[in-house]
Each structure stands twice: as structure tokens, then as C-alpha cells.
Design a protein around this motif. Structure first.
Motif, PDB file in Angstrom:
ATOM      1  N   ARG A  38       1.583 -22.057 -39.934  1.00 47.13           N
ATOM      2  CA  ARG A  38       2.142 -23.416 -39.819  1.00 47.13           C
ATOM      3  C   ARG A  38       3.456 -23.535 -40.598  1.00 47.13           C
ATOM      4  N   ASP A  39       4.239 -22.459 -40.587  1.00 47.29           N
ATOM      5  CA  ASP A  39       5.536 -22.417 -41.258  1.00 47.29           C
ATOM      6  C   ASP A  39       6.604 -22.763 -40.226  1.00 47.29           C
ATOM      7  N   PHE A  40       7.182 -23.952 -40.345  1.00 44.17           N
ATOM      8  CA  PHE A  40       8.157 -24.432 -39.374  1.00 44.17           C
ATOM      9  C   PHE A  40       9.590 -24.284 -39.877  1.00 44.17           C
ATOM     10  N   SER A  41       9.818 -23.407 -40.842  1.00 46.06           N
ATOM     11  CA  SER A  41      11.145 -23.277 -41.442  1.00 46.06           C
ATOM     12  C   SER A  41      12.173 -22.663 -40.489  1.00 46.06           C
ATOM     13  N   GLU A  42      11.735 -21.955 -39.462  1.00 46.75           N
ATOM     14  CA  GLU A  42      12.666 -21.331 -38.526  1.00 46.75           C
ATOM     15  C   GLU A  42      12.611 -21.960 -37.134  1.00 46.75           C
ATOM     16  N   VAL A  43      12.085 -23.150 -37.037  1.00 50.30           N
ATOM     17  CA  VAL A  43      11.928 -23.807 -35.742  1.00 50.30           C
ATOM     18  C   VAL A  43      13.180 -24.599 -35.407  1.00 50.30           C
ATOM     19  N   ALA A  44      13.782 -24.289 -34.266  1.00 55.89           N
ATOM     20  CA  ALA A  44      14.888 -25.063 -33.685  1.00 55.89           C
ATOM     21  C   ALA A  44      16.029 -25.297 -34.672  1.00 55.89           C
ATOM     22  N   PRO A  54      10.305 -30.824 -37.254  1.00 55.81           N
ATOM     23  CA  PRO A  54      10.146 -29.488 -36.664  1.00 55.81           C
ATOM     24  C   PRO A  54       8.768 -29.247 -36.057  1.00 55.81           C
ATOM     25  N   ALA A  55       7.750 -29.961 -36.527  1.00 54.02           N
ATOM     26  CA  ALA A  55       6.409 -29.771 -35.970  1.00 54.02           C
ATOM     27  C   ALA A  55       6.346 -30.173 -34.498  1.00 54.02           C
ATOM     28  N   LYS A  56       7.196 -31.089 -34.106  1.00 54.13           N
ATOM     29  CA  LYS A  56       7.232 -31.534 -32.711  1.00 54.13           C
ATOM     30  C   LYS A  56       7.699 -30.410 -31.779  1.00 54.13           C
ATOM     31  N   PHE A  57       8.599 -29.577 -32.273  1.00 54.96           N
ATOM     32  CA  PHE A  57       9.176 -28.517 -31.444  1.00 54.96           C
ATOM     33  C   PHE A  57       8.557 -27.148 -31.713  1.00 54.96           C
ATOM     34  N   ALA A  58       7.642 -27.058 -32.681  1.00 54.72           N
ATOM     35  CA  ALA A  58       7.030 -25.786 -33.050  1.00 54.72           C
ATOM     36  C   ALA A  58       6.257 -25.126 -31.908  1.00 54.72           C
ATOM     37  N   PRO A  59       5.473 -25.854 -31.108  1.00 56.62           N
ATOM     38  CA  PRO A  59       4.759 -25.163 -30.020  1.00 56.62           C
ATOM     39  C   PRO A  59       5.699 -24.503 -29.007  1.00 56.62           C
ATOM     40  N   PHE A  60       6.815 -25.139 -28.738  1.00 52.29           N
ATOM     41  CA  PHE A  60       7.771 -24.567 -27.785  1.00 52.29           C
ATOM     42  C   PHE A  60       8.442 -23.324 -28.359  1.00 52.29           C
ATOM     43  N   CYS A  61       8.809 -23.397 -29.631  1.00 55.96           N
ATOM     44  CA  CYS A  61       9.429 -22.253 -30.292  1.00 55.96           C
ATOM     45  C   CYS A  61       8.443 -21.090 -30.390  1.00 55.96           C
ATOM     46  N   ALA A  62       7.195 -21.388 -30.707  1.00 50.38           N
ATOM     47  CA  ALA A  62       6.166 -20.349 -30.778  1.00 50.38           C
ATOM     48  C   ALA A  62       5.959 -19.698 -29.410  1.00 50.38           C
ATOM     49  N   ALA A  63       5.944 -20.503 -28.367  1.00 46.25           N
ATOM     50  CA  ALA A  63       5.745 -19.955 -27.013  1.00 46.25           C
ATOM     51  C   ALA A  63       6.910 -19.061 -26.605  1.00 46.25           C
ATOM     52  N   ILE A  64       8.123 -19.476 -26.916  1.00 47.06           N
ATOM     53  CA  ILE A  64       9.298 -18.666 -26.586  1.00 47.06           C
ATOM     54  C   ILE A  64       9.230 -17.324 -27.294  1.00 47.06           C
ATOM     55  N   ALA A 106      18.749 -23.773 -26.258  1.00 48.22           N
ATOM     56  CA  ALA A 106      18.449 -25.049 -25.605  1.00 48.22           C
ATOM     57  C   ALA A 106      17.450 -25.862 -26.436  1.00 48.22           C
ATOM     58  N   LEU A 107      16.453 -25.208 -27.000  1.00 48.59           N
ATOM     59  CA  LEU A 107      15.482 -25.908 -27.829  1.00 48.59           C
ATOM     60  C   LEU A 107      16.126 -26.483 -29.080  1.00 48.59           C
ATOM     61  N   SER A 108      16.993 -25.725 -29.710  1.00 47.18           N
ATOM     62  CA  SER A 108      17.638 -26.232 -30.925  1.00 47.18           C
ATOM     63  C   SER A 108      18.548 -27.416 -30.612  1.00 47.18           C
ATOM     64  N   ARG A 109      19.207 -27.395 -29.481  1.00 46.73           N
ATOM     65  CA  ARG A 109      20.067 -28.521 -29.108  1.00 46.73           C
ATOM     66  C   ARG A 109      19.228 -29.743 -28.747  1.00 46.73           C
ATOM     67  N   GLN A 110      18.104 -29.534 -28.112  1.00 46.10           N
ATOM     68  CA  GLN A 110      17.213 -30.639 -27.776  1.00 46.10           C
ATOM     69  C   GLN A 110      16.623 -31.252 -29.050  1.00 46.10           C
ATOM     70  N   ALA A 111      16.296 -30.415 -30.014  1.00 43.57           N
ATOM     71  CA  ALA A 111      15.694 -30.898 -31.253  1.00 43.57           C
ATOM     72  C   ALA A 111      16.682 -31.680 -32.110  1.00 43.57           C
ATOM     73  N   HIS A 112      17.950 -31.425 -31.937  1.00 44.86           N
ATOM     74  CA  HIS A 112      18.973 -32.086 -32.745  1.00 44.86           C
ATOM     75  C   HIS A 112      19.747 -33.135 -31.963  1.00 44.86           C
TER      76      HIS A 112
END
Length: 126
Positions: A38-44, A54-64, A106-112
């Protein structure tokens, strides 16, 4: 000078093949950190900064990362076993690497994304 061309081809193939090992390690490690620890330090990340949630985008980043890592590990075993022709494994490797980079971007731009409308007004009041 034309005799050197096959050697360059061989060297570039080995560079691509050997680069698959650390790529798979980093991507699978990142997926493990997100899913298990559950380390979201590198998410998006965008310019090194995480998004507000970052927890909102973590499942997508993990899947990628997980999907990319699994494809690369499958590719390593396929190349080592001789299951793929040269054109096949290099195209799979290239498409996987570029797709992972583009999906992460794309995920990082969506998250920001900047907030608009009522959400922006509520955040400005806080």
C-alpha cells in the motif's frame, strides 16, 4: 564496413534482451509495492510530485505495472525457449515498453488535472 552490420544487429538484440530483465524487475516491484505494501509514493507522479489523492489512482498504476511486468517476463521466457522469431519478440518488447510509458504518462496527467467548477471553488475556500 558492411561486414560490421550483422554484429551491430546482434549487439542491439542482446542489449534489448538484457534490458528486459531490469525492466521486468522494476515494474513488478512497483506493482508489488502498490498492491501488497500500500505504498503510493510512486503513483501517477508528475515532475516528481504525487497527486492529491494517490490512492484513487493506485489500482490503475498497479494494473499498468503488473500487466507490463507479466508481459516482459513472458517475453523473456519465450525468447530463452526459442518460441519467438526475432521480429516477433522485438516488436512485442517495443510495443510493451512504449505502451507502459504512454499509459503511465496519461495516468499522471489525469491524476493532476486542475479542478473545475464547484470543486475548484470549494478547494479554494479551504
Amino acid at each position: 564496413m558492411t561486414a560490421m552490420a550483422p554484429h551491430i544487429h546482434l549487439v542491439l538484440n542482446w542489449i534489448l534482451f538484457l534490458a528486459l530483465f531490469p525492466i521486468a524487475f522494476v515494474w513488478l516491484r512497483r506493482a508489488w509495492r502498490i498492491i501488497a505494501r500500500r505504498d503510493f509514493s510512486e503513483v501517477a507522479l508528475k515532475r516528481g510530485e504525487p497527486p492529491e489523492n494517490p490512492a484513487k489512482f493506485a489500482p490503475f498504476c498497479a494494473a499498468i505495472n503488473l500487466l507490463g511486468g507479466i508481459v516482459v517476463v513472458w517475453l523473456i521466457f519465450g525468447v530463452a525457449a526459442g518460441l519467438f522469431a526475432h521480429e516477433t519478440w522485438t516488436s512485442i518488447g517495443g510495443i510493451t515498453i512504449w505502451s507502459k510509458f504512454l499509459f503511465d504518462f496519461a495516468l499522471s496527467r489525469q491524476a493532476h488535472m486542475p479542478r473545475l467548477g464547484r470543486a475548484a471553488a470549494a478547494a479554494a475556500r479551504k
